[in-house]
Design an enzyme around this catalytic site. Structure first.
Site, PDB file in Angstrom:
ATOM      1  N   ARG A  50       1.041  -1.561  -0.274  1.00 30.72           N
ATOM      2  CA  ARG A  50      -0.100   0.215   0.083  1.00 30.72           C
ATOM      3  C   ARG A  50       0.602   1.289  -0.083  1.00 30.72           C
ATOM      4  NH1 ARG A  50      -3.687  -2.043   5.297  1.00 30.72           N
ATOM      5  NH2 ARG A  50      -4.607  -3.728   4.090  1.00 30.72           N
ATOM      6  N   ASP A  52       1.557   5.387   0.334  1.00 28.26           N
ATOM      7  CA  ASP A  52       0.454   6.441   0.585  1.00 28.26           C
ATOM      8  C   ASP A  52       0.157   7.283  -0.220  1.00 28.26           C
ATOM      9  OD1 ASP A  52       0.529   5.155   4.088  1.00 28.26           O
ATOM     10  OD2 ASP A  52       2.151   6.599   3.946  1.00 28.26           O
ATOM     11  N   TYR A 110      12.503   0.753  -3.523  1.00 29.87           N
ATOM     12  CA  TYR A 110      11.742   1.970  -3.233  1.00 29.87           C
ATOM     13  C   TYR A 110      12.556   2.553  -3.999  1.00 29.87           C
ATOM     14  CZ  TYR A 110       6.631   1.322  -0.945  1.00 29.87           C
ATOM     15  OH  TYR A 110       5.930   0.927  -0.947  1.00 29.87           O
ATOM     16  N   ARG A 195      10.477   7.224   4.061  1.00 29.70           N
ATOM     17  CA  ARG A 195      10.208   8.811   4.267  1.00 29.70           C
ATOM     18  C   ARG A 195      10.675   9.271   5.385  1.00 29.70           C
ATOM     19  NH1 ARG A 195       4.205  10.004   3.246  1.00 29.70           N
ATOM     20  NH2 ARG A 195       4.440  12.025   3.383  1.00 29.70           N
TER      21      ARG A 195
END
Length: 242
Positions: A50, A52, A110, A195
């Site tokens: 998932r 964001d 990522y 992040r």
């Protein structure tokens, strides 16, 4: 029942993340809507992970079970015909019925893009930080993240029952003419972890932190010890490996 695996990319700018939410525009929502228009039946999809609000994807992996004998190319073209311009199915493949896009994934990759010089045309897909960063210090700090470690300090998850360990295979910053690009691969990712890593490592790159502080932050298991959460627009789910 057939099992179809698709790889899709999306611009997360105008989405409230991946997962369906009431009265919110989400990637899962528009994908399931496109499938319903194509198949004339509600069809649930399962994703590898998932993302964001505001986070993008180059290679999100999804599987679903459609009725009918449509070939893979027809399925891809039909879904794309009903999708908005900010979502696109890149690949379609029929897989074994047991395949599960989330549970069968071995790792996720990522990337995070930091813009060195402000650009109106790149601001939706990278973070303009505005300070010079020492990449060598940041990569030295990356070595302390490798392997299986507790990343409680690098997540916003508050549940004490959740497994806070991640096994990071690789992570590195590299520099191009316009950007600093961070790439990280792990077996799983905690909520907002990448992040928060970025928000912490820019402090290391500015010499506001020492390399040894990264180890101290990990061992503290305290979110307050890490840096701020970097904005979502620089983050991309690059690929999922099986």
């Amino acid at each position: 029942m057939r099992n179809i695996k698709i790889v899709l990319e999306y611009d997360g700018t105008n989405f409230y993340g991946w997962q369906v939410q009431p009265k919110k525009r989400t990637v899962q929502g528009v994908l399931e809507s496109a499938l319903e228009k194509f198949l004339c039946k509600k069809t649930k999809v399962t994703a590898a992970g998932r993302t964001d609000t505001g986070v993008h994807a180059h290679g999100q992996v999804v599987n679903f079970s459609p009725e009918g004998n449509y070939d893979e190319e027809t399925i891809k073209n039909a879904i794309n015909a009903h999708l908005p311009d900010d979502v696109f199915v890149k690949e379609t493949e029929e897989v074994q019925n047991a395949f599960h896009s989330r549970f069968d994934a071995l790792s996720r990759v990522y990337i995070y893009r930091i813009l060195k010089n402000y650009s109106v045309f790149k601001r939706a897909f990278s973070w303009y930080y505005g300070y010079d960063l020492d990449i060598s210090r940041m990569n030295e700090g990356c070595q302390l993240l490798l392997g299986q470690k507790d990343f409680t300090s690098f997540t916003v998850t508050k549940s004490k029952k959740e497994n806070m360990c991640m096994d990071i295979n690789r992570c590195q910053f590299r520099e191009t003419e316009d950007e600093i690009i961070f790439e990280i691969e792990a077996d799983r990712f905690l909520h907002k972890c990448v992040r928060i890593i970025i928000g912490t490592f820019v402090l290391l790159g500015r010499k506001k932190l020492e390399v040894v502080d990264i180890q101290k932050i990990l061992l503290a298991k305290d979110r307050r010890r890490a840096g701020s959460t970097a904005p979502p627009n620089g983050l991309f789910l690059k690929e999922v490996k099986y």
